[in-house]
Design an enzyme around this catalytic site. Sequence first.
Site, PDB file in Angstrom:
ATOM      1  N   GLU A 104      96.885  50.630  37.691  1.00 55.06           N
ATOM      2  CA  GLU A 104      96.125  49.904  36.672  1.00 55.06           C
ATOM      3  C   GLU A 104      97.122  49.169  35.759  1.00 55.06           C
ATOM      4  O   GLU A 104      98.161  49.717  35.398  1.00 55.06           O
ATOM      5  CB  GLU A 104      95.300  50.894  35.833  1.00 55.06           C
ATOM      6  CG  GLU A 104      94.472  50.207  34.752  1.00 55.06           C
ATOM      7  CD  GLU A 104      93.665  51.169  33.867  1.00 55.06           C
ATOM      8  OE1 GLU A 104      94.093  52.329  33.699  1.00 55.06           O
ATOM      9  OE2 GLU A 104      92.622  50.747  33.343  1.00 55.06           O
TER      10      GLU A 104
ATOM     11  N   LYS B 205      86.557  46.471  35.546  1.00 55.77           N
ATOM     12  CA  LYS B 205      86.325  47.857  35.091  1.00 55.77           C
ATOM     13  C   LYS B 205      84.950  47.960  34.433  1.00 55.77           C
ATOM     14  O   LYS B 205      84.672  47.249  33.446  1.00 55.77           O
ATOM     15  CB  LYS B 205      87.440  48.232  34.109  1.00 55.77           C
ATOM     16  CG  LYS B 205      87.510  49.685  33.705  1.00 55.77           C
ATOM     17  CD  LYS B 205      88.783  49.902  32.866  1.00 55.77           C
ATOM     18  CE  LYS B 205      89.071  51.351  32.546  1.00 55.77           C
ATOM     19  NZ  LYS B 205      90.378  51.527  31.872  1.00 55.77           N
TER      20      LYS B 205
ATOM     21  N   CYS C   6      90.392  53.467  36.748  1.00 53.09           N
ATOM     22  CA  CYS C   6      90.715  54.523  35.775  1.00 53.09           C
ATOM     23  C   CYS C   6      89.480  55.242  35.229  1.00 53.09           C
ATOM     24  O   CYS C   6      88.933  56.113  35.897  1.00 53.09           O
ATOM     25  CB  CYS C   6      91.586  53.931  34.671  1.00 53.09           C
ATOM     26  SG  CYS C   6      92.589  55.200  33.868  1.00 53.09           S
TER      27      CYS C   6
HETATM   28  N1  LIG Z   1      92.890  54.937  30.721  1.00 54.83           N
HETATM   29  C1  LIG Z   1      91.664  55.164  31.190  1.00 54.83           C
HETATM   30  O1  LIG Z   1      90.927  54.231  31.483  1.00 54.83           O
HETATM   31  C2  LIG Z   1      91.142  56.529  31.392  1.00 54.83           C
HETATM   32  C3  LIG Z   1      91.818  57.721  30.853  1.00 54.83           C
HETATM   33  O2  LIG Z   1      92.990  57.735  30.494  1.00 54.83           O
HETATM   34  C4  LIG Z   1      90.978  58.927  30.769  1.00 54.83           C
HETATM   35  O3  LIG Z   1      89.813  58.875  31.186  1.00 54.83           O
HETATM   36  O4  LIG Z   1      91.421  59.950  30.277  1.00 54.83           O
END
Ligand SMILES: NC(=O)CC(=O)C(=O)O
Length: 335
Positions: free
Chosen positions: A93, A167, A208
């Site tokens: 990401e 996302k 993520c």
């Molecule tokens: N960074 C993200 O999008 C998610 C994350 O770090 C978490 O769900 O904990």
Amino acid sequence: MAAASSNSERARAPPAIPMPSPPPSKATSLSSSLPLFHYLFPLTHFTRFVLFQFKIGLCQLSVTPDKDRNIAHARTAIQDAASKGAQLVLLPEIWNSPYSNDSFPVYAEDIDAGADASPSTAMLSELSRLLKITIVGGSIPERSGDRLYNTCCVFDTDGKLLAKHRKIHLFDIDIPGEITFIESKTLTAGETPTIVDTEVGRIGIGICYDIRFPELAMIYAARGAHLLCYPGAFNMTTGPLHWELLQRARATDNQLYVATCSPARETGSGYVAWGHSTLVGPFGEVLATTEHEEAIIIAEIDYSITEQRRKNLPITTQRRGDLYQLVDFQRLNSQ
Ligand SMILES: NC(=O)CC(=O)C(=O)O
């Protein structure tokens, strides 16, 4: 037995599309077996040959404030993964920019405007064509009109952009004294699940925080996904507790492969990523993983194992559609 099967069909609305299932390790035509899916997500090639056994490369990259360096660095890592036999490469990401609300507008690229406006995705397209590999290109900040998204691009082996996932679930969390991050200060949430037919199978994409929402993974599984790819940058608070747990949960519940790819940990940076990019198999088993430093993980995927596990543990046909139901609104509304 008949009642059990009609109950399980009712547990998914519309009914689930079976995972394309050729003889193990043989190429097959995916589009011809799935007309409904073809209609929903048209394929450019009439016939697509799918590898059922191949190597995936997870490039856990260090990310710096120097965008040109990040692009050059990702290029080298992808070439390295391909030279080790990877036919599918997954990036982290936000690999071309620091992970911060201040950086997103500065590093954002207009992907739809083409190569000059998006050097990061131009590099991915060029490499997928030259190396004849599929690339799930992690994510980068995307500018579209006056909006910014956190976007993953998937490239075919001929360099064509097959899909773009924005996302869907933004990372807005507040754990006092530990971590506060509000992605929605700068980013807009995507509106559609993204599942794409590639030469290495049908892939559902999440970014993520998307991994925390089991319904998204369930929808992908109901659309016949072989593999879920989640570029992700978990952090030092949630990473140790949740990162592997969530990957294994998504894989176990849906009996499919789950691949994740994180940036490497940079302790001095504003957002410290957990690392630990991983491949999980359809039995919930960790097949390959790493620590927090830069790494290229090469691991084997074999979809015949998915079929085997689904036979061993037939939860797909044991669902109780008389008691609960998962509704895929996008597919339902397109019928
Ligand atoms: N960074 C993200 O999008 C998610 C994350 O770090 C978490 O769900 O904990």
